[in-house]
Design a protein around this motif. Structure first.
Motif, short mmCIF file in Angstrom:
data_model
loop_
_atom_site.label_atom_id
_atom_site.label_comp_id
_atom_site.label_asym_id
_atom_site.label_seq_id
_atom_site.Cartn_x
_atom_site.Cartn_y
_atom_site.Cartn_z
N ARG A 217 0.40 -0.80 -0.07
CA ARG A 217 0.29 0.21 0.15
C ARG A 217 0.87 1.24 -0.17
O ARG A 217 2.15 1.00 0.55
N TYR A 221 3.43 0.35 -2.69
CA TYR A 221 2.96 -0.15 -4.08
C TYR A 221 3.91 -0.59 -5.35
O TYR A 221 3.77 -1.66 -5.99
N SER A 243 -2.06 -3.40 -5.73
CA SER A 243 -2.53 -3.04 -4.20
C SER A 243 -2.90 -3.39 -3.37
O SER A 243 -3.59 -4.17 -3.23
#
Length: 350
Positions: A217, A221, A243
């Motif tokens: 995240r 990512y 993600s």
């Protein structure tokens, strides 16, 4: 008769992974050069930023997108060069910052897009490992990442150096002095040294795996995407990157006990947001390898802890064990990561 043998499989990739602490330390020392480019950008603040790249550089550009939006508070987007190179679009780019990222600086579509953007009024910046490249000539401003020649097809030191160059550039645009990057070369060496045993355990565990999901995240990512690419191009694995948020929106249904999940999890907002993701994939029986400064705090079968740094710099360290894993898996599976089948060092597209 004397037989002259070439380098051992993976020798170039291994050497270039090992060079990264020195490359990063040297780049940090050249911050003033990058700050000069940043000063030219800051004199004419852009309305928004665009980023153009391909391959590993595209992942670095995504990292820069997060930096620009979070640190500078500017909207940023990744361009589709073919809108100009194939379709002949001529968008109004007045007061727009275009950062084109290319290790070689030789991809024709990126050069053409940069030239067109400059004509359309954009402030253009090339970030490349080749100062004499066509891309650097096409752009108004240029940043040399200074990683030195890279012989392995799979990008390693050029990728991490590109991340740091982009961080130093964007931090300098906001008036920063790059203080959070102090000592990054030493931390990179610690990461490589301390992760070696964990990487070997991961190689042993995943040697025969066929399906890998990588996830992260926020800033991480980009590392998930880069790790997926490295596993695919060196070990020919069916690797997909998501993600963490997108993983929960459907793809999690395909995860089961036959799935290996490489999860990037660090101290910070992105890492905190990965906790629900890892609870979900662990609950479906996935075999999780956690990499990052918060690896010890999440459910996982294997963990590779990375020294803590400012969250926006974590991707520079996290990618190091991911690169080593790709190298180790390729060799364990009988491949040569220096010469992936069907790939060349410079890919030319239009």
């Amino acid at each position: 008769m004397t037989t002259v043998e070439g380098p051992q499989p993976g020798a170039h990739m291994a050497a270039e992974i090992a060079e990264q602490p020195a490359v990063l330390a040297a780049l940090r020392e050249r911050r003033s050069e990058i700050a000069g480019v940043a000063e030219a950008i800051a004199k004419h603040p852009p309305r928004f930023a665009l980023l153009a790249a391909r391959g590993s550089s595209d992942h670095a550009a995504l990292y820069a997108k997060y930096l620009i939006e979070v640190l500078l508070g500017l909207p940023a987007g990744l361009v589709s060069p073919s809108t100009v190179t194939l379709y002949g679009a001529a968008p109004d780019l007045r007061d727009v910052l275009l950062v084109t990222v290319s290790q070689s600086g030789g991809s024709p579509d990126l050069v053409e897009f940069t030239e067109a953007a400059r004509k359309q009024g954009a402030r253009t910046v090339a970030v490349s490992n080749t100062p004499s490249s066509p891309l650097s000539a096409a752009a108004e401003l240029a940043v040399d990442i200074g990683a030195g020649q890279e012989q392995a097809v799979a990008a390693t030191k050029t990728y991490s150096a590109t991340l740091l160059a982009l961080y130093l550039l964007i931090d300098a645009v906001r008036g920063g002095k790059g203080a959070d990057a102090d000592g990054l070369g030493e931390l990179a060496q610690q990461t490589l040294d301390r992760s070696a045993a964990g990487v070997q355990r991961a190689v042993d565990r995943y040697r025969f795996v066929n399906r890998v999901i990588t996830a992260g995240r926020g800033y991480s990512y980009a590392t998930a995407l880069e790790a997926s690419l490295k596993l695919a191009e060196t070990s020919y694995l069916a690797a997909r990157a998501y993600s963490g948020a997108d993983l929960l929106h459907g793809p999690v249904a395909a995860i089961d006990g036959e799935t290996a999940v490489l999860a990037l999890t660090n101290r910070g907002k992105g890492g905190d947001a990965m906790r629900d993701v890892l609870d979900a994939v662990s609950g479906r029986g996935a075999d999780v390898l956690a990499i990052g400064s918060a690896a010890a705090d999440v459910p996982a079968a294997l963990r590779i802890e990375v020294p803590p740094v400012a969250e926006e710099l974590a991707p520079i360290l996290d990618v190091l064990p991911a690169q080593s894993l790709a190298l180790g898996l390729s060799l364990a599976r009988g491949g040569d990561p220096d010469r992936p089948r069907g790939l060349n060092k410079v890919t030319k597209t239009r």
